[in-house]
Enzyme design. Structure first.
Site, PDB file in Angstrom:
ATOM      1  CB  THR A 108      64.228 -62.722  27.121  1.00  0.00           C
ATOM      2  OG1 THR A 108      63.931 -61.975  28.357  1.00  0.00           O
ATOM      3  CG2 THR A 108      64.054 -64.388  27.469  1.00  0.00           C
TER       4      THR A 108
ATOM      5  CE1 TYR B 107      57.359 -54.417  22.302  1.00  0.00           C
ATOM      6  CE2 TYR B 107      59.019 -53.758  23.556  1.00  0.00           C
ATOM      7  CZ  TYR B 107      58.454 -54.762  23.453  1.00  0.00           C
ATOM      8  OH  TYR B 107      58.355 -55.826  23.984  1.00  0.00           O
TER       9      TYR B 107
ATOM     10  CG  ASP C 279      51.417 -66.553  17.231  1.00  0.00           C
ATOM     11  OD1 ASP C 279      52.132 -66.736  18.212  1.00  0.00           O
ATOM     12  OD2 ASP C 279      51.706 -65.679  16.187  1.00  0.00           O
TER      13      ASP C 279
ATOM     14  CE1 TYR D 215      40.035 -53.097  30.978  1.00  0.00           C
ATOM     15  CE2 TYR D 215      38.445 -54.754  31.881  1.00  0.00           C
ATOM     16  CZ  TYR D 215      38.667 -53.762  31.017  1.00  0.00           C
ATOM     17  OH  TYR D 215      37.959 -53.819  29.740  1.00  0.00           O
TER      18      TYR D 215
ATOM     19  NE  ARG E 262      64.075 -59.590  19.645  1.00  0.00           N
ATOM     20  CZ  ARG E 262      63.052 -60.196  20.322  1.00  0.00           C
ATOM     21  NH1 ARG E 262      62.976 -60.022  21.526  1.00  0.00           N
ATOM     22  NH2 ARG E 262      62.608 -61.345  19.976  1.00  0.00           N
TER      23      ARG E 262
HETATM   24  N1  UDP Z   1      72.694 -54.065  18.241  1.00  0.00           N
HETATM   25  C1  UDP Z   1      74.017 -53.765  17.616  1.00  0.00           C
HETATM   26  N2  UDP Z   1      74.029 -54.673  16.387  1.00  0.00           N
HETATM   27  C2  UDP Z   1      72.855 -55.444  15.851  1.00  0.00           C
HETATM   28  C3  UDP Z   1      71.647 -55.364  16.703  1.00  0.00           C
HETATM   29  C4  UDP Z   1      71.721 -55.027  17.975  1.00  0.00           C
HETATM   30  O1  UDP Z   1      74.938 -53.399  17.978  1.00  0.00           O
HETATM   31  O2  UDP Z   1      73.054 -55.893  14.665  1.00  0.00           O
HETATM   32  C5  UDP Z   1      72.886 -53.424  19.614  1.00  0.00           C
HETATM   33  C6  UDP Z   1      71.614 -52.532  19.600  1.00  0.00           C
HETATM   34  O3  UDP Z   1      71.943 -51.042  19.249  1.00  0.00           O
HETATM   35  C7  UDP Z   1      71.299 -52.429  21.128  1.00  0.00           C
HETATM   36  C8  UDP Z   1      71.547 -53.741  21.666  1.00  0.00           C
HETATM   37  O4  UDP Z   1      72.388 -54.040  20.465  1.00  0.00           O
HETATM   38  O5  UDP Z   1      72.067 -51.601  21.965  1.00  0.00           O
HETATM   39  C9  UDP Z   1      70.219 -54.286  21.843  1.00  0.00           C
HETATM   40  O6  UDP Z   1      69.683 -54.368  20.814  1.00  0.00           O
HETATM   41  P1  UDP Z   1      68.339 -55.382  20.316  1.00  0.00           P
HETATM   42  O7  UDP Z   1      67.981 -55.067  18.918  1.00  0.00           O
HETATM   43  O8  UDP Z   1      68.719 -56.885  20.607  1.00  0.00           O
HETATM   44  O9  UDP Z   1      67.435 -55.046  21.485  1.00  0.00           O
HETATM   45  P2  UDP Z   1      66.876 -53.702  22.458  1.00  0.00           P
HETATM   46  O10 UDP Z   1      67.662 -54.121  23.777  1.00  0.00           O
HETATM   47  O11 UDP Z   1      67.458 -52.486  21.744  1.00  0.00           O
HETATM   48  O12 UDP Z   1      65.310 -53.876  22.601  1.00  0.00           O
END
Ligand code: UDP
Length: 309
Positions: A175, A145, A31, A159, A186
């Protein structure tokens, strides 16, 4: 087995390391701590079957001795990271995939790629089966991403098909659980942190977008089953615990017992509107059935975050 895990100090990577050690394997974790944390592996210090190397898998590296299995889990994964460190996200999906898969070929090891439901983009089919090709914006804010992971899948099957490498691909849906970074941006850590502090929960847009949430212990169990199977096509791992983000905010407030309000802020660009895995493949091929319901998983996560506020 002697197993290498890139991203071994990350949220999912470190839980995978724990499971591998429980199963009596020898584990080498790499890491660079860009999003992983020494705290996630601190409990393993002194374990004779565990070795940690602080290095960036996107730079060339070599490992002494034999290796039987390589898990490539290193990558930032939060949409906040896509804005903050997009080049690191691209490098994790591209250079680090090449470096780790070349090592697998050299060591004659099995190779396991951690991919993502983001390969489906903003999906037009619900739930999403592995056979769906996706709806991805290649020039949007999530493309560093989404496209890097799609590229990593392409590298892996190249591969497999041209060099006969023994490969596996998992696609993770959302997750959550202990060891997520409190400030990773998130929705799970954001809402729990906000609820614990009594701050407003920031729902992006109307909050009608959905996500399906999987608890880490179920997910790493699925990873292990897939790694030990002989199935070489991509496999979704996620749950049917689909909620709108607004419902999810209300659930977190209730479980924390918080007085927080909900505020609506600007919607995120290219935010997938609905995400729900078709997990028939994992059910039938791996006999995998996630067992932690959302309330129980959230309670365990809340306890973890409460100690870190
Ligand atoms: N989201 C939200 N408020 C926050 C963070 C995320 O409403 O403070 C929403 C975001 O717009 C998405 C969902 O929650 O629709 C999941 O977002 P996350 O960033 O966890 O990951 P994603 O599934 O988008 O990769």
């Amino acid at each position: 087995m002697r197993v290498l895990v890139t991203g071994g100090a990350g949220f999912l990577g470190s839980h995978l390391v724990d499971l591998l050690l429980e199963k009596d394997h020898e584990v080498i974790a790499l890491d660079n701590f860009i999003t992983g944390s020494p705290e996630n592996i601190a409990h393993l210090e002194g374990n004779p079957r565990f070795t940690f190397l602080q290095l960036d898998a996107a730079r060339r590296f070599d490992i002494d001795g034999s290796i039987d299995l390589i898990f490539h889990f290193a990558s930032p994964a939060s949409p906040d990271d896509f804005r903050r460190i997009p080049l690191d996200v691209l490098r994790a999906g591209s250079y680090a995939t090449h470096n780790s898969i070349e090592l697998a070929q050299k060591k004659n090891a099995r190779y396991f790629l951690a991919s993502t439901s983001e390969v489906y983009g903003d999906p037009l089919i619900h739930p999403q089966p592995e056979t769906y090709w996706g709806n991805v914006n290649s020039v949007g804010p999530r493309s560093c991403y989404d496209e890097a992971k799609r590229y990593a899948e392409a590298v892996t099957v190249t591969y497999r098909d041209h060099y006969g490498l023994d490969t596996r691909i998992v696609r993770f849906f959302n997750t959550y659980g202990p060891r997520m970074r409190l400030d990773d941006g998130r929705v799970v850590p954001n809402f729990i942190r906000q609820a614990l502090l009594g701050e407003p929960l920031t729902v992006y847009g109307e909050g009608q977008q959905t996500r399906s949430f999987g608890f880490y212990s179920d997910i790493v169990d699925g990873v292990y089953r897939l790694a030990m199977s002989d199935y070489k096509e991509p496999v979704n791992l996620g749950t049917h615990e689909e909620r709108t983000i607004l419902e999810f905010a209300q659930l977190v407030i209730t479980l924390v017992g918080s007085t927080s309000q909900i505020v609506h802020v600007a919607a995120a660009v290219d935010d997938p509107k609905q995400r729900h895995p078709d997990i028939t493949r994992a059910n039938t091929i791996l006999d995998w059935h996630p067992s932690t319901n959302l309330e129980d998983g959230l309670r365990a996560s809340i306890e973890y975050f409460r100690k870190r506020i």
